[in-house]
Design an enzyme around this catalytic site. Structure first.
Site, PDB file in Angstrom:
ATOM      1  N   HIS A  96       0.834  -1.211   0.000  1.00  0.00           N
ATOM      2  CA  HIS A  96       0.000   0.000   0.000  1.00  0.00           C
ATOM      3  C   HIS A  96       0.876   1.272   0.000  1.00  0.00           C
ATOM      4  O   HIS A  96       0.842   2.071  -0.924  1.00  0.00           O
ATOM      5  CB  HIS A  96      -0.899   0.017   1.236  1.00  0.00           C
ATOM      6  CG  HIS A  96      -1.822  -1.151   1.373  1.00  0.00           C
ATOM      7  ND1 HIS A  96      -2.801  -1.461   0.446  1.00  0.00           N
ATOM      8  CD2 HIS A  96      -1.933  -2.083   2.352  1.00  0.00           C
ATOM      9  CE1 HIS A  96      -3.474  -2.534   0.847  1.00  0.00           C
ATOM     10  NE2 HIS A  96      -2.973  -2.938   1.999  1.00  0.00           N
TER      11      HIS A  96
HETATM   12  O1  RIB Z   1      -5.055   0.787   4.284  1.00  0.00           O
HETATM   13  C1  RIB Z   1      -3.660   0.700   4.245  1.00  0.00           C
HETATM   14  C2  RIB Z   1      -3.051   1.833   5.000  1.00  0.00           C
HETATM   15  O2  RIB Z   1      -3.413   1.772   6.370  1.00  0.00           O
HETATM   16  C3  RIB Z   1      -1.513   1.781   4.993  1.00  0.00           C
HETATM   17  O3  RIB Z   1      -1.021   3.082   5.100  1.00  0.00           O
HETATM   18  C4  RIB Z   1      -1.201   1.007   6.244  1.00  0.00           C
HETATM   19  O4  RIB Z   1       0.095   1.316   6.761  1.00  0.00           O
HETATM   20  C5  RIB Z   1      -2.255   1.521   7.164  1.00  0.00           C
HETATM   21  O5  RIB Z   1      -1.788   2.738   7.729  1.00  0.00           O
END
Ligand code: RIB
Ligand code: CA
Length: 320
Positions: free
Chosen positions: A243
């Site tokens: 992500h």
């Molecule tokens: O949904 C994914 C996000 O939420 C990423 O930034 C992960 O680190 C959490 O913070």
């Protein structure tokens, strides 16, 4: 030699934030002015400690300042995510490490304001956490919108299901008021890197095996082990969704993603859908677009960039 892109990373260092920091540092293409930390996956203290650990692991702790930010969302309670990131936030990978690096005295929002105003039009903000720090910075300095080069936000989902509630992605869910404020602020160049694309950027055990530096490979393997296991249980795929690294990837090479401009807003007053990012695909609200929404990703190309960066020579001598 083109000048490196000036960036500030805003993180809640968890497993994927750590990988985003590693990509940003090893790419050699970004001038990381500093890293700001915020409560999110784990507490502000833990996110800050984890960030310092990663910078020490990479041998760059003396070059990149870390500034502490908000210890809770604007108006809501914290929503830590230890189920995904582990009790320490990085899968227990560096428990034995003694950290000498300390955060700066300057607060995150003040650091963001100072750096952006000192270099108008040059600083890209890469946000991989709840948007509390940027919301606070905007509250203090609304003209930030005129001087930031770009804001790249890992957050939201516009054509799929959420990852913490049926409709909401985690970063937006934790502080929807901050997200609503940031999206409404009027940044002329805000790119939303949502689950629509980050779910396709998957790091497998085979990919990890391609990492050449044993220190980096062992860290990535250990820090993502539980994350990959949980991903299997939830999604039937043994992998770690990159992500946050993809947000850094977009800063490195925008051609990894297909982006379309839309009006996007965030739900903050719902029993069921708080934190949902609502994208007005058909312009039914008649409001001007406020975000470049990432709809597709060239996942293989991005994965190659990630592996090649972490294998870059400048780091092969790292602590071997
Ligand atoms: O949904 C994914 C996000 O939420 C990423 O930034 C992960 O680190 C959490 O913070
Ligand atoms: Ca994050």
């Amino acid at each position: 030699m083109t000048a490196r892109k000036k960036v500030i990373l805003d993180v809640d260092t968890g497993v994927d934030d750590a990988l985003a920091i590693m990509l940003a540092v090893t790419s050699g293409e970004l001038d990381i002015l500093g890293i700001t930390t915020v409560s999110g996956n784990v507490s502000l203290d833990q996110a800050t400690l984890n960030t310092c650990k990663i910078l020490e692991l990479l041998g760059v702790s003396g070059q990149i300042p870390v500034c502490r930010g908000a210890d809770k969302p604007l108006v809501r309670d914290s929503v830590f995510e230890h189920r995904v990131h582990g009790s320490d936030g990085i899968g227990g990978a560096l428990t034995g490490m003694t950290v000498t690096k300390q955060p700066e005295a300057e607060r995150a929002e003040d650091f963001i304001i100072r750096q952006v105003l000192a270099q108008p039009g040059e600083v890209t903000l890469i946000m991989t956490a709840p948007l509390t720090n940027l919301a606070r910075a905007l509250h203090k300095c609304p003209e930030l919108t005129e001087h930031a080069a770009e804001v790249i936000v890992m957050g939201g989902v516009v054509q799929g299901f959420g990852n913490i509630t049926p409709t909401a992605e985690y970063n937006m869910y934790v502080d929807p008021e901050a997200a609503k404020l940031v999206l409404a602020a009027g940044f002329p160049r805000l790119t939303l890197v949502g689950l629509d694309v980050t779910r396709k950027a998957l790091l497998s055990a085979d990919d990890i095996a391609r990492l050449q530096n044993p220190v980096i490979r062992d860290y990535v393997e250990k820090s993502t082990a539980d994350y990959r296991k949980r991903y299997w249980e939830r999604n039937g795929v043994q992998a770690c969704a990159l992500h946050d690294p993809l947000a850094v990837g977009v800063a490195l090479n925008r051609s990894f993603v297909t982006v379309r401009d839309y009006y996007v807003d965030v739900e903050t007053r719902s029993d069921l859908c708080d934190g949902q990012t609502v994208c007005d695909f058909q312009n039914r609200l008649g409001r001007p677009a406020n975000a470049g929404v990432c709809l597709e990703v060239d996942a293989p190309a991005f994965l190659e960039c990630f592996i090649n960066s972490l294998n870059s020579n400048s780091f092969n001598s790292l602590n071997q």
